[in-house]
Design an enzyme around this catalytic site. Structure first.
Site, short mmCIF file in Angstrom:
data_model
loop_
_atom_site.label_atom_id
_atom_site.label_comp_id
_atom_site.label_asym_id
_atom_site.label_seq_id
_atom_site.Cartn_x
_atom_site.Cartn_y
_atom_site.Cartn_z
N LYS A 1 51.24 47.87 45.38
CA LYS A 1 50.18 46.99 45.89
C LYS A 1 50.62 46.35 47.20
O LYS A 1 51.65 45.67 47.25
CB LYS A 1 49.85 45.90 44.86
CG LYS A 1 48.90 44.81 45.39
CD LYS A 1 48.54 43.77 44.31
CE LYS A 1 47.79 42.59 44.93
NZ LYS A 1 47.45 41.54 43.94
N LYS B 1 41.46 30.82 46.87
CA LYS B 1 42.49 30.17 46.04
C LYS B 1 42.61 28.70 46.43
O LYS B 1 42.43 28.36 47.60
CB LYS B 1 43.84 30.86 46.26
CG LYS B 1 43.97 32.23 45.62
CD LYS B 1 45.37 32.80 45.86
CE LYS B 1 45.49 34.20 45.31
NZ LYS B 1 45.38 34.28 43.85
N ARG C 1 43.62 45.08 41.97
CA ARG C 1 43.18 46.22 41.14
C ARG C 1 42.23 47.12 41.92
O ARG C 1 42.12 48.31 41.63
CB ARG C 1 42.57 45.68 39.85
CG ARG C 1 41.37 44.80 40.04
CD ARG C 1 41.02 44.00 38.78
NE ARG C 1 41.98 42.92 38.52
CZ ARG C 1 41.93 42.10 37.48
NH1 ARG C 1 40.96 42.23 36.59
NH2 ARG C 1 42.84 41.16 37.32
N ASP D 1 39.04 37.52 44.18
CA ASP D 1 40.48 37.30 44.07
C ASP D 1 41.15 38.35 43.16
O ASP D 1 42.37 38.44 43.11
CB ASP D 1 40.76 35.89 43.55
CG ASP D 1 42.18 35.43 43.82
OD1 ASP D 1 42.88 36.10 44.61
OD2 ASP D 1 42.60 34.40 43.25
N ASP E 1 52.27 39.09 48.28
CA ASP E 1 51.40 39.94 47.47
C ASP E 1 51.52 41.42 47.85
O ASP E 1 50.77 42.26 47.36
CB ASP E 1 49.95 39.45 47.59
CG ASP E 1 49.15 39.66 46.31
OD1 ASP E 1 49.76 39.89 45.26
OD2 ASP E 1 47.91 39.63 46.39
N ASP F 1 47.01 37.21 50.36
CA ASP F 1 45.91 37.07 49.41
C ASP F 1 45.39 35.64 49.42
O ASP F 1 45.94 34.76 48.76
CB ASP F 1 46.40 37.45 48.00
CG ASP F 1 45.28 37.40 46.97
OD1 ASP F 1 44.10 37.23 47.37
OD2 ASP F 1 45.58 37.53 45.76
N GLU G 1 41.55 41.38 43.76
CA GLU G 1 41.49 42.42 44.79
C GLU G 1 42.56 43.49 44.62
O GLU G 1 42.38 44.63 45.04
CB GLU G 1 41.63 41.77 46.18
CG GLU G 1 43.07 41.50 46.65
CD GLU G 1 43.87 40.56 45.76
OE1 GLU G 1 43.24 39.73 45.08
OE2 GLU G 1 45.11 40.66 45.75
N1 BES Z 1 47.94 38.21 43.80
C1 BES Z 1 47.30 37.61 42.70
C2 BES Z 1 48.18 37.50 41.46
C3 BES Z 1 49.37 36.61 41.57
C4 BES Z 1 49.31 35.30 41.13
C5 BES Z 1 50.58 37.09 42.04
C6 BES Z 1 50.43 34.48 41.20
C7 BES Z 1 51.70 36.27 42.10
C8 BES Z 1 51.63 34.97 41.67
C9 BES Z 1 46.04 38.41 42.31
O1 BES Z 1 45.40 39.06 43.35
C10 BES Z 1 45.06 37.44 41.76
O2 BES Z 1 44.62 36.61 42.48
N2 BES Z 1 44.72 37.59 40.49
C11 BES Z 1 43.77 36.75 39.84
C12 BES Z 1 42.88 37.64 39.01
C13 BES Z 1 41.71 36.94 38.42
C14 BES Z 1 40.75 36.49 39.50
C15 BES Z 1 41.01 37.88 37.47
C16 BES Z 1 44.53 35.77 38.98
O3 BES Z 1 45.55 36.14 38.40
O4 BES Z 1 44.12 34.62 38.92
ZN ZN Z 2 46.59 39.57 44.91
MG MG Z 3 43.96 37.85 44.32
#
Ligand code: BES
Ligand code: ZN
Ligand code: MG
Length: 486
Positions: free
Chosen positions: A254, A266, A340, A336, A277, A259, A338
């Site tokens: 990835k 966020k 996947r 967010d 990220d 992000d 993104e």
């Molecule tokens: N990059 C983040 C996940 C992440 C969070 C990595 C903390 C490292 C530390 C990912 O893109 C994300 O934002 N995921 C969301 C998914 C949700 C919206 C379904 C999350 O985990 O909140």
């Molecule tokens: Zn992310």
């Molecule tokens: Mg994200």
């Protein structure tokens, strides 16, 4: 920065000397006196030193050289990881004292091969000898040691050190890429760097530009990219180390270089570290570089999708529907989620165009993974038992911990959408790491596949053993060992 690692057979080059003793030998003068470094410590009173794992005693005798005595703890509890961390503790101490160079006397522990001990010790020492100093005035920050001399009188030492050095250098590179700021490591610059790294090497590097990505119909990667000023890229790597085989292993990472969350922005407190990220992308790049430099006899593809996830008036929006590379439509439940999306396109591109025998992806995919496992363990899910076994074995060799989560069918419903084939957002709020993986599973048809969520392990809020605060380089060594074993 140039760092040199040398080997001396008997006489060590630098001061201080780092020596290791376990807590049993410590109290047994006879056993102690046969250790190769005994002459350095024979006049030192070590009675009060406990020699617990990673404990340090720094002595500066008037008539001989300074010594850092490093404990290895109870010999029955010594593990590869405890040796790495003990060596790291000594090296970090030397960095903190602003020593420039040290000699490390290779440890000896009953029941361990000397070559193995040396390998773990060198790994811990080299991996710990790192600091991200690019933006700091040098005298303010602890610099890495500029030279380490390893002392030990056995033959295989040289080849072990050569290998550990390659692995460590590429782990440092991975950390540098993840630590550096978003203007320095954006999708275009990451792809340019990949090109230049592999220009004169045994790895073929192709870069798909925005036009290529449009032509190929990677609609999900393009959707995520809409809010960004910087174009997306896909780096495609090929390494053929085994000319007798047509089988390739596929690695995907990835590469979200920042992000922000997009329209589902966020909050403060969650965004500051999101330049990390792209840790999966960096791990895949650096693992492939390592594998090529070690000339490992395997064939490999790497696919690294790269974009920022930003918001602007052109950014993709919740409720939008996009078509993926494999033809499936996806409703955007949350901008967010993104990672996947870009992985979905990369995984099906890998499977359909490159046709590897198995696929492994690394991604900082879910905050839920950090909630579940903290920073010490990565989550993985696998559609294939033998691939799962291989990654467990690799992890046990490198000390990069991971733990399996299930792909029960019961989880599949949650990623369905009323209006499209899939939603990128689960209809149920818990088990977020599994939800992300279940979404990805829709983009692999039949190839054995393992997904590793490194959201917690790629970035540390504090230093732990040989892994520094911030970017850890998690995954580089894991992928190298995995590929060796497949
Ligand atoms: N990059 C983040 C996940 C992440 C969070 C990595 C903390 C490292 C530390 C990912 O893109 C994300 O934002 N995921 C969301 C998914 C949700 C919206 C379904 C999350 O985990 O909140
Ligand atoms: Zn992310
Ligand atoms: Mg994200």
């Amino acid at each position: 920065m140039d760092i040199t690692f040398t080997i001396s057979v008997e006489n060590s080059k630098y001061n201080p000397k780092i020596v290791f003793i376990d807590d049993k030998i410590k109290s047994d003068n006879k056993a102690l006196s046969v250790l190769p470094f005994y002459n350095y410590i024979q006049d030192v009173n070590i009675d009060l030193f406990k020699a617990g794992s990673g404990d340090l005693l720094f002595v500066t005798p008037k008539n001989s050289s300074a010594v850092v005595i490093c404990g290895l703890g109870d010999p029955s509890k010594i593990t590869p990881e405890s040796i790495r961390n003990a060596a790291a503790s000594a090296v970090k101490f030397c960095m903190s004292k602003k020593f420039d160079s040290v000699s490390i006397i290779s440890p000896e522990v009953e029941g361990f091969e000397r070559g193995d001990l040396f390998r773990y010790c060198a790994e811990g020492a080299l991996l710990a000898n790192y600091n991200f100093v690019k933006y700091k005035s040098m005298d303010e920050k602890e610099k890495p040691l500029s030279a380490i001399d390893f002392v030990g009188a056995f033959k295989s030492l040289e080849s072990i050190l050569a290998e550990v050095f390659i692995i460590a250098k590429n782990t440092w590179l991975c950390r540098d890429l993840v630590n550096d700021i978003t203007d320095e490591v954006n999708p275009v610059k990451f792809a340019d760097l990949a090109k230049s790294i592999f220009a004169k090497s045994n790895v073929k590097c192709r870069v798909l530009t925005k036009k290529d990505i449009e032509k190929k119909g990677m609609g999900l990667l393009l959707a995520v990219n809409r809010g960004s000023m910087v174009e997306p890229r896909v780096v495609v790597l090929e390494y053929k180390g085994d000319s007798t085989s047509k089988d390739f292993i596929g690695l995907v990472g990835k590469g979200i270089t920042f992000d922000s969350g997009g329209m589902n922005l966020k909050p403060s407190g969650s965004m500051e570290t999101m330049r990390s990220d792209m840790a999966g992308a960096a791990a895949v790049l650096c693992a492939m570089k390592t594998i090529a430099e070690l000339k490992i006899k395997k064939n490999l593809y790497g696919v690294i999708p790269l974009t920022e996830n930003m918001l602007s008036s052109n950014a993709y929006r919740p409720g939008d529907i996009y078509r993926a590379y494999n033809g499936k439509t996806v409703e955007i439940g949350n901008t967010d989620a993104e990672g996947r999306l870009i992985l979905a396109d990369a995984l099906s591109y890998m499977e359909k165009e490159l046709k590897p025998k198995c696929i492994v992806d690394l991604a900082t995919l879910t905050g839920a993974c950090v909630v579940t496992f903290g920073e010490t363990v990565a989550a993985y899910l696998s559609t294939d038992e033998s691939l799962a076994k291989s990654i467990e074995e690799a992890a046990s060799l490198t000390g990069e911990k991971l733990w399996r989560l299930p792909f029960f069918e019961d989880y599949e419903d949650r990623m369905k959408s009323d209006v499209a084939d899939l939603s990128n957002m689960s209809s149920e709020k818990n088990a977020g790491t599994i939800s992300g993986a279940v979404f990805l599973k829709n983009f692999i048809e039949k190839t054995p596949w393992t997904h590793v969520d490194i959201a917690g392990t790629a970035w540390y809020s504090k230093a732990r053993g040989y892994r520094p605060k911030n970017a850890t380089g998690y995954g580089v060594r894991l992928l190298v060992e995995l590929v060796k074993g497949l």
